[in-house]
Write an enzyme that holds these catalytic residues in place. Structure first.
Site, short mmCIF file in Angstrom:
data_model
loop_
_atom_site.label_atom_id
_atom_site.label_comp_id
_atom_site.label_asym_id
_atom_site.label_seq_id
_atom_site.Cartn_x
_atom_site.Cartn_y
_atom_site.Cartn_z
N LYS A 185 0.86 -1.18 0.00
CA LYS A 185 0.00 0.00 0.00
C LYS A 185 0.91 1.23 0.00
CE LYS A 185 -3.97 2.08 2.35
NZ LYS A 185 -3.65 3.46 2.09
N ARG A 204 -17.31 0.72 -1.08
CA ARG A 204 -16.35 0.46 0.01
C ARG A 204 -16.79 -0.84 0.67
NH1 ARG A 204 -12.79 3.75 2.69
NH2 ARG A 204 -13.68 5.74 2.12
P1 AMP Z 1 -7.34 4.78 2.40
O1 AMP Z 1 -7.13 6.06 1.64
O2 AMP Z 1 -6.59 4.73 3.70
O3 AMP Z 1 -8.79 4.38 2.51
O4 AMP Z 1 -6.67 3.58 1.57
C1 AMP Z 1 -7.09 3.23 0.28
C2 AMP Z 1 -6.19 3.91 -0.73
O5 AMP Z 1 -4.90 3.34 -0.75
C3 AMP Z 1 -6.65 3.74 -2.16
O6 AMP Z 1 -7.70 4.61 -2.48
C4 AMP Z 1 -5.37 4.08 -2.93
O7 AMP Z 1 -5.29 5.46 -3.13
C5 AMP Z 1 -4.27 3.69 -1.97
N1 AMP Z 1 -3.42 2.57 -2.43
C6 AMP Z 1 -2.08 2.52 -2.27
N2 AMP Z 1 -1.59 1.38 -2.77
C7 AMP Z 1 -2.64 0.67 -3.28
C8 AMP Z 1 -2.76 -0.59 -3.95
N3 AMP Z 1 -1.72 -1.37 -4.18
N4 AMP Z 1 -4.01 -0.97 -4.33
C9 AMP Z 1 -5.08 -0.19 -4.10
N5 AMP Z 1 -5.02 1.00 -3.48
C10 AMP Z 1 -3.81 1.45 -3.07
#
Ligand code: AMP
Length: 550
Positions: free
Chosen positions: A248, A414
């Protein structure tokens, strides 16, 4: 159709907070429409004149609108400002000023929906020389033909704050109800087109059969699929059976489209940021095939090859000038992780197939563009996912994503099929609705920010004041933004339009009658300004409650 008819619907919608009643009011109204105006009407009910996939904005600040109102009502600007401060709402103030207007316009022609809609759309196209005067003249023309109640809603639409408590979900249900269409069909058509005006007009003319034919179109961004929290790496993999575990990255999400040989880059809020990232456009152009496609990935900022805080990339995105210099100072790295369209829509295919396609179409041999670091995991090799998590943290990334290998891509969802597992404690994304001027050294700044989250009806509920985590530069920036979005002031308090999203860390959630949410946060600290997120992205009371229980 006359705009007053729509205003009467707004008034009815304003008079109830119940979702079902609102749906019924809109559905009954939609049934009465037998022409193309249904497109404009749906967008106007949602408070705008552009579909959600478009990044066009009216771009009219309160100040300009106040000038136009003053001109039409025949008073000075101060009088309008005083009225707004007294009412705490620009729309209500405008209506009152119109009711007290001395001269009335005789023989005025009625305002039609078409005229209001096209005039508002024209506002977003005006730029360059004399643009302020041109904009004021369009608004003045509209308002001078308006009744008091029409003026209230026109002015609210102009500042993009309609406040009738109607979100996309209600309009979507109303379309289903009005034209007797299965909710799932309307939902899917909406998800694929991101344009409720189009969904309504196809539903009206062609019914379910027409809606089923609507699909993804490169060039029109869709809402990204979102992640929930994973309770634990092994537990999540076990539940999914087979999972794609990926690093991530802590940057911003990009949806990259190629359409008719043109590359377009959108953020998760569907803003077009193509011009801010010419080097990414070039990379995509050189390393992916020249067919229409939609791919998704995360872009991070780097220093000496290492990831740096995501605030750096937000600054890159906002930059309009000296982009060449920024390319040198803040090098970017893209990690692609999904493909939604390649020659044809691909979202219904399982993730594992989409990943295979991505691996086939992206040329990673020159090391210029990357795919997310990924391993396929089942119960048997779940330890590898834990190792990937450790590696991710060691390399300064955020954690891992755990995605169900068999899942389709569902825009805007989500759900439980895409999870995140992070090292840092969870934060909340909250919107600023007000603030308090600082004391002493911070007297020139808004020092404390009143933040809110969403309830199940999309109403905002305050949850805390946050005053820590802000350096002087950020305070100055935020204070400027608060002035720009100001709705009213009282003593040392200011109330603003809900536009600024802050990421807030805290030590504990506690029950509290002091705030509208019924809960509050202990020791809240601002982690960052999330200009990549909007009102629709902020956290909900539901999430707060479930975090409280945990
Ligand atoms: P959050 O913003 O904490 O809800 O985490 C989800 C976000 O992580 C997604 O919307 C992407 O912007 C980000 N992200 C980073 N790496 C990845 C990945 N490998 N696959 C999907 N999302 C990712």
């Amino acid at each position: 159709m006359n705009y007053q008819e729509l205003v009467n619907v707004y008034i009815k919608l304003d008079s109830t907070t119940k979702r079902l009643e609102k749906t019924e009011i809109i559905s009954d109204f939609l049934k009465t429409i037998d022409d193309d105006s249904i497109y404009d009407i749906c967008l106007l009910i949602l408070g705008g004149v552009f579909p959600a996939w478009s990044d066009k904005e009216l771009g009219i600040g309160d100040k300009l609108l106040i000038q136009a109102i003053a001109k039409v009502v025949g008073v000075n600007k101060t009088k309008v400002e005083e009225q707004i401060n007294a009412d705490g709402d620009l729309g209500i103030a405008c209506e009152k000023l119109f009711l007290n207007k001395k001269q009335t316009t005789f023989f005025a022609k009625s305002l039609t929906i078409d005229f209001v809609f096209t005039s508002l759309q024209r506002l977003s196209d005006i730029s360059g020389n004399n643009s302020t005067n041109k904009k004021i003249s369009i608004i003045t023309e509209l308002l001078s033909l308006a009744s008091a109640s029409e003026a209230k809603y026109i002015s609210r639409t102009i500042i993009e704050e309609l406040r009738i408590g109607v979100g996309e979900g209600i309009v979507r249900d109303a379309i289903s109800q009005a034209f007797n269409i299965d909710k799932k069909v309307t939902e899917r058509a909406h998800m694929l087109t991101n344009d409720l005006g189009l969904v309504a007009s196809v539903a009206q003319r062609q019914g379910e059969v027409g809606l089923k034919k609507l699909t993804l179109t490169p060039g029109k961004p869709v809402k990204p699929m979102l992640a929930q929290l994973s309770p634990g790496i092994k537990e999540s993999i076990k539940e999914m059976g087979e999972a794609l575990c990926e690093t991530k990255y802590d940057g911003i999400r990009l949806q990259i489209h190629r359409v008719n040989d043109k590359i377009l880059i959108f953020t998760r809020r569907l803003e077009n940021i193509t011009l801010a990232m010419p080097e990414i456009v070039k990379l995509i152009d050189e390393n992916l095939p020249h067919f229409d496609f939609i791919v998704e990935g995360e872009v991070i900022a780097t220093k000496n090859g290492k990831p740096i805080s995501f605030q750096n990339i937000l600054r890159r995105v906002k930059r309009k000038y000296n982009i060449e210099e920024a390319i040198e100072n803040v090098p970017l790295k893209v990690f692609l992780f999904d493909v939604l369209f390649y020659k044809k829509p691909m979202i219904d295919e399982p993730l594992i197939e989409r990943r295979r396609t991505l691996e086939e179409i992206v040329d990673t041999s020159k090391d210029e563009i990357n795919l997310s670091d990924m391993i396929i995991c089942t119960c048997e090799n779940a330890n590898d996912a834990e190792a990937l998590f450790k590696k991710s943290i060691d390399e300064n990334h955020e954690g891992i994503m755990i995605k169900d290998a068999s899942e389709p891509y569902i825009p805007g969802l989500r759900g439980k099929k895409m999870l995140k597992f992070k090292a840092e404690p969870e934060t909340l994304d909250l919107v600023v609705v007000g603030g308090v001027r600082g004391l002493g050294k911070r007297g020139d700044f808004i020092g404390s920010y009143l933040v809110a989250l969403r309830d199940e009806n999309d109403n905002l509920k305050t949850v805390a004041h946050v005053a820590t985590g802000l350096d002087d530069e950020t305070l100055e920036y935020l204070t400027g933004k608060m002035k720009e979005y100001e709705l009213s002031q009282k003593d040392n308090r200011i109330f603003v339009q809900p536009k600024i999203v802050l990421e807030i860390a805290f030590s504990e959630i506690v029950k509290s009658p002091e705030y509208e949410a019924g809960y509050s946060l202990r020791f809240p600290v601002v982690k960052g300004i999330r200009s990549d997120k909007g009102l629709e992205d902020i956290d909900t009371i539901e999430r707060l409650k479930s975090m409280y229980k945990e």
